[in-house]
Structure formats: C-alpha cells, structure tokens
Design a protein around this motif. Structure first.
Motif, PDB file in Angstrom:
ATOM      1  N   LEU A 223       0.838  -1.190   0.000  1.00 22.52           N
ATOM      2  CA  LEU A 223       0.000   0.000   0.000  1.00 22.52           C
ATOM      3  C   LEU A 223       0.875   1.243   0.000  1.00 22.52           C
ATOM      4  O   LEU A 223       1.828   1.341   0.773  1.00 22.52           O
ATOM      5  CB  LEU A 223      -0.917   0.011   1.221  1.00 22.52           C
ATOM      6  N   VAL A 224       0.556   2.176  -0.876  1.00 22.89           N
ATOM      7  CA  VAL A 224       1.295   3.434  -0.931  1.00 22.89           C
ATOM      8  C   VAL A 224       1.122   4.164   0.395  1.00 22.89           C
ATOM      9  O   VAL A 224       0.005   4.292   0.906  1.00 22.89           O
ATOM     10  CB  VAL A 224       0.789   4.312  -2.088  1.00 22.89           C
ATOM     11  N   GLN A 225       2.222   4.639   0.963  1.00 27.80           N
ATOM     12  CA  GLN A 225       2.174   5.267   2.281  1.00 27.80           C
ATOM     13  C   GLN A 225       2.252   6.797   2.177  1.00 27.80           C
ATOM     14  O   GLN A 225       2.688   7.350   1.182  1.00 27.80           O
ATOM     15  CB  GLN A 225       3.315   4.735   3.145  1.00 27.80           C
ATOM     16  N   GLY A 226       1.828   7.436   3.239  1.00 28.89           N
ATOM     17  CA  GLY A 226       1.836   8.891   3.302  1.00 28.89           C
ATOM     18  C   GLY A 226       0.519   9.390   3.838  1.00 28.89           C
ATOM     19  O   GLY A 226      -0.530   8.745   3.657  1.00 28.89           O
ATOM     20  N   GLU A 227       0.545  10.540   4.480  1.00 27.48           N
ATOM     21  CA  GLU A 227      -0.655  11.057   5.132  1.00 27.48           C
ATOM     22  C   GLU A 227      -1.798  11.256   4.153  1.00 27.48           C
ATOM     23  O   GLU A 227      -2.962  11.037   4.479  1.00 27.48           O
ATOM     24  CB  GLU A 227      -0.346  12.380   5.846  1.00 27.48           C
ATOM     25  N   ASN A 228      -1.479  11.676   2.908  1.00 24.93           N
ATOM     26  CA  ASN A 228      -2.509  11.908   1.900  1.00 24.93           C
ATOM     27  C   ASN A 228      -2.442  10.891   0.764  1.00 24.93           C
ATOM     28  O   ASN A 228      -2.986  11.126  -0.316  1.00 24.93           O
ATOM     29  CB  ASN A 228      -2.359  13.326   1.324  1.00 24.93           C
ATOM     30  N   ALA A 229      -1.777   9.764   1.023  1.00 24.23           N
ATOM     31  CA  ALA A 229      -1.535   8.795  -0.041  1.00 24.23           C
ATOM     32  C   ALA A 229      -2.836   8.257  -0.636  1.00 24.23           C
ATOM     33  O   ALA A 229      -2.924   8.046  -1.849  1.00 24.23           O
ATOM     34  CB  ALA A 229      -0.691   7.640   0.483  1.00 24.23           C
ATOM     35  N   TYR A 230      -3.832   8.041   0.204  1.00 26.76           N
ATOM     36  CA  TYR A 230      -5.081   7.470  -0.295  1.00 26.76           C
ATOM     37  C   TYR A 230      -5.699   8.369  -1.354  1.00 26.76           C
ATOM     38  O   TYR A 230      -6.040   7.922  -2.451  1.00 26.76           O
ATOM     39  CB  TYR A 230      -6.046   7.257   0.868  1.00 26.76           C
ATOM     40  N   ARG A 231      -5.816   9.634  -1.061  1.00 23.47           N
ATOM     41  CA  ARG A 231      -6.442  10.542  -2.040  1.00 23.47           C
ATOM     42  C   ARG A 231      -5.556  10.749  -3.259  1.00 23.47           C
ATOM     43  O   ARG A 231      -6.021  10.728  -4.405  1.00 23.47           O
ATOM     44  CB  ARG A 231      -6.750  11.886  -1.396  1.00 23.47           C
TER      45      ARG A 231
ATOM     46  N   LEU B 278     -11.804   9.589   5.464  1.00 22.80           N
ATOM     47  CA  LEU B 278     -13.014  10.398   5.415  1.00 22.80           C
ATOM     48  C   LEU B 278     -12.718  11.749   4.780  1.00 22.80           C
ATOM     49  O   LEU B 278     -13.410  12.193   3.866  1.00 22.80           O
ATOM     50  CB  LEU B 278     -13.604  10.572   6.814  1.00 22.80           C
ATOM     51  N   GLY B 279     -11.663  12.400   5.265  1.00 19.24           N
ATOM     52  CA  GLY B 279     -11.292  13.711   4.738  1.00 19.24           C
ATOM     53  C   GLY B 279     -10.622  13.655   3.380  1.00 19.24           C
ATOM     54  O   GLY B 279     -10.365  14.697   2.776  1.00 19.24           O
ATOM     55  N   GLN B 280     -10.349  12.450   2.891  1.00 16.60           N
ATOM     56  CA  GLN B 280      -9.784  12.306   1.557  1.00 16.60           C
ATOM     57  C   GLN B 280     -10.819  11.747   0.578  1.00 16.60           C
ATOM     58  O   GLN B 280     -10.509  11.508  -0.591  1.00 16.60           O
ATOM     59  CB  GLN B 280      -8.551  11.397   1.613  1.00 16.60           C
ATOM     60  N   THR B 281     -12.049  11.588   1.080  1.00 18.47           N
ATOM     61  CA  THR B 281     -13.164  11.158   0.244  1.00 18.47           C
ATOM     62  C   THR B 281     -14.197  12.264   0.107  1.00 18.47           C
ATOM     63  O   THR B 281     -14.827  12.410  -0.939  1.00 18.47           O
ATOM     64  CB  THR B 281     -13.817   9.890   0.827  1.00 18.47           C
TER      65      THR B 281
END
Length: 592
Positions: A248-256, A338-341
């Motif tokens: 999984l790509v890591q980082g605080e904003n990686a998901y978005r 949540l904040g990246q969706t």
C-alpha cells in the motif's frame, strides 16, 4: 454495438488497415487471406490484434466512478431505472447490453492462435482468455444464464445460433478455467504503466470473480449451490497468496493522491485505464461528480459516514451523542480516508490556480458529504468540461487484501496474523491506531448488524465489510457486493440521510468564521454574504426535496424519488427484441 443476431450471422475476421485493426464480416473477407497470415504468423501481429481487447475495460469517459452512485451508501440525483417502480421491463431493457461482438472478436483470435506456429502464442491466448472471462463475468452478473460460446460460429450452425442459454453456474466454471489458463500462460510479469494485463492482473481479477461467485452461491440459497461456495472462497485465498511484490502506498494523503495520478503507482495499482490529453482521451470525473447541473451529484449518506472509525480505532457510533453531533465535530479525529473522500475542515480548492476556500457546497451535495475522491482540486476547466486525465484504477492491491480477508473469514480460517496483514495494513495506512490493527474482533458492532439488516452477525466479517465499503467507495464494487450478499432490499430501504442540523439558520461548515449555508423554511432570508448557500427545508416528502428528520431540526433527509426492490431485479430481463429473435433464450424469473 452489434447485437447477438449479427453474431449468429457472421464470423468475425481481422483486417489490418494502415496502423489500425478492424473487424469485418465473413462475406467481406475470405478466411484465407494475407491479412490473417499477418496476424497469426507473427508476434507483432498477435500483439497488435490483442490491443483491441482493451476496449472492453471501462471507457475513459465514464470509468467506474459512477457505478456506486446506484447503491445504498450514496445519495444521488434521481433514481436509476433498475430501482424506479415499474420502470424496467423486457421492452426497455438496454438492447445493446446483450452484445456478443467482443466475444466474437476473442474467439476468432483464439482459433487463429491455435493453428499458429508463433512461439509466444500461448501468452496471447492467455490474454484473450482473460478478456473472455471478463466478458462472461459481466454477462452472468447481469443476466444469469447466458449462452456459452467458445468458438466462431458457422453461418449454418443453427443448433448453436438458436440454442437456449446455458446454466450460469456452468458458465462460471468456464470463466474459472479461462482465468486459470490466463494465469498459467500470460508471461508479462510487470508493467510500470499499469495499463497492460499482467499475470498479477489476471490473479487480482480472479480474486474478485471467485469472491463474487462464492458469496452468490452461499447467500442465494434458492439455487441449491451453498455447498459449493467454500471451494470458490478457497480459490480467492490461494490466488491472493500467490501474489507478491505489492504494498500500500504510504503517506498522510496517499489514499487521495493515488486517485489523482495520471501515471498510477505500480507498487499498489495492478491495472488501470490511462488518459492523456495528447491522445484526446479524458474522463468526466470532476464534471459528473461536482457540477450542480451535470451528472448524478453523488454524496455520501450519514448512515455510511457513521461507519468510519475514530483514529484510535474506536467506533464513532459508540459515542452516546453520535446521532446529534454536528458536521464540524463529527469529522474530527476520524479515519483519514473520510477527509480524503469528502470535503471536511479546511479543504481548499483553486480557481485558475488561485486558492479558494471550499466548504461543502449543498447546491452540489444533497447530504452535505460532498465527494472529492478522484476529483481535481482545480475548478477550471474540470468542473465544467470533461478534461480529467487522472487514471482510472481497475485493480489494486488493497482490494486483493480485502478479498482475501473476506474469503478467510467466510472459511473460518482467518488468524490474528492474517488480520494484521490485511485489514490491519489497510487501517494503518488510514492513520488508525490501536488493537483493531492486530487483533481479530470478538464482538459484533451493533450499528453494523443493523446496517446490514441483521443478516450478518459475525464480528470479523462485519469489520471486513466496514473496511471494504470505506476503502473501495466509488470504485464500482458496492452494487455487486449487495447483489452477491443478497441484500438487494437496501437499494430501496437505505435512508438517503445527511448531516445533522441542530436548528434552522446559518452554519459555518469549515470553521473559518464565515457562514456557508442557511437552512430555512418559508420565505428565503437575505444575507450580505454572497457565497452563502440557501437550502430550503420542505414540509413534505416530495421528490427532489430535503427535509429535516425532526421537522425544523435533525438529519437532512433527501428524497431522490420513489425506490423499489423486487428480488427479480437481481437479474436484468433479457431484452425483448433478442428474445423474439431467439425464443429459446427464455426470460429471467419475474420478467415475463
């Protein structure tokens, strides 16, 4: 698109035209031609022909991002024909969906490869069989029983041309055979662009297919296939275990950020559809997600938002006052996805490159939970024109982990170590901490039990469902999940609810000291703030209106229109025009 009757009349053949490839009718191109030799007697010919199969993947314009708009956890503009009372019928069932053109193309290619002397032919046959599995999986999900055709058809072969449909369970066995062949024979092991079907793409797809089929057999008990479900769950586990090299790509904003890339990150993305302005290939993701006048205007429901955990791993719905927590407070200290969706807190956009404060816009979002996943932060030209270039992700590692976890939970073999390596890994990337990352849950969340209509009480399975919905939202899997779990009633009954409003009046949704929205009844108030959004609260539950659950306070309740679920809707009706041309096709139950 060509329909099944043209499949019945013609055998497709290939023809090179300049640098392109087109499919021609039998009577336009004799079987013995130089073009056929060019295709099947060279690696380059096979490779060029096989590129046509990729057109079966989701189109660059629509991608998969709109699929979840028709689900239980997204509020949207209007109601899909499938769920509108008395709307769908055999007469208006989309005729072009009963389309065998792609299959004809694949079978022609496979037969040509069989007689080829090219050393690499098995690789290309594996690729073709991957796409045949892709085709049939979609057809079985939509129609159930379908004709299984694994060869090009002679124009005089009436026994095949006008045969009845084959049993969907037999067809799915063929799909599994095709996927196994693809996995054994595709030689491409990596692709930095993530746009080519590799052996891992075939494996990832197999985990999706087998999980769907396992659950369908287990929960659709009327078919009498419950006893065969576990073998399909085991296929998921075995296949996922054979994959390696992904993370999984890591980082605080990686998901978005993962969903905004033009070039996908190959460490997590397994297959994607790429877009490129230079090639005039775009998507409409911003336009169809954000525009107030175009697309479905999708927004999350509060019922779903409540399922996001707190960052310490505790459940938000365990808070005694969670039902009356206002928006500005409920989004704090939650799973960072949540904040990246959706828009929360100090989310900013840009307009022609200039930063602009962007609280949830209730002109564009019926519930207030406004979607940003996969959408550019720049407004121009993306909100107004179909100009997105961010790739559409088709398969990624997180889904494989979720598929594996669910299959092991269904088999009863999942351990703490398995949990940590699947669900725990996904939660850790989302910034969640605590024992929920490493230890199997032992008590079912009562909120989730009710969420899934008391059908599921296994605490492990329910937590996997939580993660699956959150992690994969707007990636096209949610409706299929409800179908395979036999939870179709949620399409009708799930509330289209939104943020909690303590009372009519003005609210600052991002706590910047400026009021963003005004909820009112009766006479519309006035304000010196030009950016405030006025939301009329209706006294009646008319279509296209918003109410508050308590009249002048409470959750927003959006009414997109009447929704209906009948169990016959697990399958679409066979389009009437095709049934008339071949009466042996019959009709799906309840659609006569």
């Amino acid at each position: 698109m060509k329909n099944i009757n043209k499949y019945l009349r013609y055998i497709v053949t290939g023809l090179f035209v300049g640098f392109g490839l087109i499919a021609c009718d039998l009577n336009e191109l004799p079987e013995a031609t130089a073009s056929k030799i060019a295709i099947f007697e060279s690696k380059n010919g096979m490779e060029l022909y096989s590129k046509s199969f990729y057109d079966m993947l989701p189109t660059p314009y629509d991608g998969v991002f709109q699929t979840d708009d028709n689900s239980d956890i997204v509020a949207r503009n209007g109601v899909d024909i499938r769920f509108t009372p008395n709307a769908l019928s055999a007469i208006n069932s989309p005729s072009d969906e009963w389309d065998f053109e792609d299959l004809r193309n694949i079978n022609y290619f496979l037969e040509g490869c069989e007689n080829s002397s090219v050393a690499e032919k098995n690789h290309y046959m594996g690729l073709a069989r991957f796409f045949r599995a892709y085709f049939y999986f979609g057809m079985v999900k939509r129609y159930g029983d379908v004709p299984w055709i694994d060869h090009t058809i002679d124009v005089n072969d009436e026994a095949t041309l006008y045969a009845p449909r084959d049993d969907r369970f037999e067809v799915m066995e063929h799909v599994l055979e095709d996927l196994n062949y693809a996995i054994e024979n595709i030689t491409l092991t990596s692709d930095a662009s993530c746009t080519l079907v590799t052996v891992d793409a075939a494996k990832a797809f197999k985990t999706r297919v087998c999980l769907f089929e396992a659950a369908f057999r287990k929960y659709h008990t009327s078919y009498g296939k419950t006893g065969t479900a576990n073998s399909w769950y085991q296929e998921v586990v075995n296949t996922a275990n054979s994959m390696s090299g992904f993370s999984l790509v890591q980082g605080e904003n990686a998901y978005r950020e993962m969903f905004l890339l033009k070039q996908p990150d190959a460490s997590e993305t397994i297959l994607a559809v790429a877009l490129d302005a230079a090639l005039q290939t775009y998507s409409s993701r911003n336009r169809k997600t954000i525009s107030p006048t175009y697309g479905n205007r999708p927004a999350l429901t509060r019922r779903f938002v409540n399922t996001y955990l707190n960052t310490d791993g505790t459940r938000f719905t365990d808070n005694a006052d969670y039902k009356t927590t206002p928006f500005t407070e409920e989004v704090k200290g939650r799973d960072r996805r949540l904040g990246q969706t959706i828009r929360i807190g100090d989310y900013h956009r840009t307009e022609n490159g200039v930063p602009a404060i962007a609280p949830p816009n209730l002109d564009q979002s019926y519930t207030g939970y406004q979607v940003i996943k996969g959408c550019y932060d720049e407004r121009f030209p993306y909100d107004d024109e179909s100009r997105n270039e961010n790739a559409h992700l088709i398969f990624r590692w997180a889904e494989v982990l979720l598929n594996k976890a669910e299959a092991m939970a269904e088999l009863g073999t999942i351990t703490d170590a398995d949990w940590a390596a699947t669900i725990g890994t996904i939660r850790a990337r989302a910034g969640i901490t605590g024992a929920s990352l490493t230890t199997l849950p032992t008590q079912a969340d009562p909120y989730l039990v009710e969420f899934y209509n008391n059908k599921f009480t296994n605490p492990v399975l329910l937590e996997i469902f939580r993660e699956r919905a959150i992690e994969m939202i707007f990636e096209g899997l949610r409706p299929d999940d409800l179908y395979r779990w036999k939870l179709g009633e949620l399409f009708e009954t799930a509330p289209m609810n939104g943020m909690y409003v303590p009372a009519l009046g003005e609210y600052d949704l991002n706590e910047d000291g400026i009021m963003d929205v005004c909820f009112y009844q009766g006479q519309r108030p006035t304000s010196s703030n030009p950016s405030i959004i006025y939301v009329e609260i209706s006294n009646s539950a008319q279509t296209g209106s918003r109410q508050l659950s308590g009249g002048t306070s409470g959750e927003i309740i959006w009414n997109p229109g009447a929704r209906e679920w009948l169990d016959k809707k697990y399958l679409y009706p066979i389009p009437e025009e095709h049934k008339v041309k071949n009466p042996a096709l019959g009709q799906n139950p309840g659609w006569d």
